[in-house]
Design a protein around this motif. Structure first.
Motif, short mmCIF file in Angstrom:
data_model
loop_
_atom_site.label_atom_id
_atom_site.label_comp_id
_atom_site.label_asym_id
_atom_site.label_seq_id
_atom_site.Cartn_x
_atom_site.Cartn_y
_atom_site.Cartn_z
N GLY A 26 0.83 -1.20 0.00
CA GLY A 26 0.00 0.00 0.00
C GLY A 26 0.86 1.24 0.00
N ASN A 27 0.23 2.36 0.23
CA ASN A 27 0.93 3.65 0.30
C ASN A 27 0.87 4.18 1.72
N THR A 28 1.91 4.93 2.09
CA THR A 28 1.85 5.59 3.38
C THR A 28 0.82 6.71 3.30
N LEU A 29 0.25 7.04 4.42
CA LEU A 29 -0.72 8.13 4.47
C LEU A 29 -0.07 9.44 4.02
N ARG A 52 -10.92 7.26 6.36
CA ARG A 52 -9.60 6.81 6.78
C ARG A 52 -9.38 7.07 8.26
N LEU A 53 -9.75 8.25 8.71
CA LEU A 53 -9.58 8.60 10.13
C LEU A 53 -10.38 7.65 11.03
N ASP A 81 3.71 8.65 8.09
CA ASP A 81 4.64 7.67 7.51
C ASP A 81 4.49 6.29 8.14
N ASN A 82 3.86 6.20 9.30
CA ASN A 82 3.66 4.92 9.98
C ASN A 82 2.23 4.40 9.85
N ILE A 83 1.52 4.94 8.86
CA ILE A 83 0.17 4.47 8.55
C ILE A 83 0.16 4.06 7.08
N ILE A 84 -0.16 2.80 6.83
CA ILE A 84 -0.23 2.29 5.45
C ILE A 84 -1.70 2.18 5.07
N VAL A 85 -2.04 2.70 3.89
CA VAL A 85 -3.38 2.58 3.34
C VAL A 85 -3.31 1.56 2.22
N LYS A 86 -4.06 0.49 2.40
CA LYS A 86 -4.04 -0.64 1.46
C LYS A 86 -5.36 -0.67 0.70
N GLY A 87 -5.28 -0.87 -0.60
CA GLY A 87 -6.48 -0.99 -1.42
C GLY A 87 -6.95 0.35 -1.95
N LYS A 88 -8.06 0.31 -2.64
CA LYS A 88 -8.67 1.50 -3.23
C LYS A 88 -10.04 1.73 -2.63
N TYR A 95 -3.35 0.30 8.15
CA TYR A 95 -2.48 -0.49 9.02
C TYR A 95 -1.53 0.45 9.73
N LEU A 96 -1.32 0.21 11.01
CA LEU A 96 -0.33 0.96 11.77
C LEU A 96 0.94 0.14 11.80
N ILE A 97 2.05 0.75 11.43
CA ILE A 97 3.31 0.02 11.36
C ILE A 97 4.34 0.62 12.30
N ASP A 98 5.45 -0.06 12.43
CA ASP A 98 6.61 0.36 13.23
C ASP A 98 6.35 0.38 14.73
N PHE A 99 5.48 -0.50 15.20
CA PHE A 99 5.26 -0.62 16.64
C PHE A 99 6.50 -1.13 17.35
N ASP A 100 7.10 -2.17 16.81
CA ASP A 100 8.21 -2.78 17.50
C ASP A 100 9.38 -1.82 17.62
#
Length: 172
Positions: A26-29, A52-53, A81-88, A95-100
């Motif tokens: 996907g793309n980052t927000l 999205r919100l 940058d830590n939020i991925i938007v997948k699909g159309k 998706y929230l990323i970079d938790f670890d």
């Protein structure tokens, strides 16, 4: 927790942290906000960003509620940058990323999205979900207005009255 990538392994090597996690296509927000900059105040883009919100809030809420059953209890570095938007649209998911990365260190956050509690003065208060809520508010403003709030210019804490001042109106 749904909409958070699975972490397969992490390790340190020469003072560097390496994380092997599920790839989310996907793309980052932040990339989406840049591509939609010209139409940010249109009815269609506003509707899309509100959807999205809502999804971001749902994921973050489930993270904060699942603190007894998950290793993730807060993000500490929430930013576009830590939020991925997948699909159309209308089938987008977030998706929230970079938790670890944020839980493995004492997270200071990213300048521009960092809550006051993450500064050195309040460093003992970083284990609070308020940090994520503060960052979410900044993301919300940016997503709906097309511009960021800057500390010292737009965000000035009025300590005597315990409130923020100088926050510009959407039409400014």
């Amino acid at each position: 927790v749904k909409n958070i990538p699975t972490v397969y392994q992490y390790y340190t090597q020469k003072n560097a942290l390496f994380v092997i996690m599920q790839y989310i296509e996907g793309n980052t927000l932040s990339k989406l906000m840049e591509s939609e900059k010209e139409s940010v105040l249109s009815k269609e883009t506003t509707y899309l960003n509100l959807k999205r919100l809502k999804k971001i809030c749902e994921v973050l809420s489930s993270v904060h509620k699942n603190n007894a059953t998950s290793s993730y209890t807060q993000h500490k570095d929430l930013k576009p940058d830590n939020i991925i938007v997948k699909g159309k649209f209308p089938n987008e998911d977030v998706y929230l990323i970079d938790f670890d990365l944020s839980s493995a260190t004492i997270a200071k956050g990213t300048l521009g999205y960092q809550a006051p509690e993450q500064s050195d003065i309040f460093s003992k208060m970083t284990n609070s979900t308020r940090i994520d809520v503060f960052a979410l508010g900044l993301i919300m403003y940016e997503l709906l207005c097309g511009k960021r709030l800057d500390f010292g210019e737009h965000l000035i804490l009025d300590i005597e009255n315990n409130k923020w001042k100088n926050i510009p109106k959407i039409s400014d």
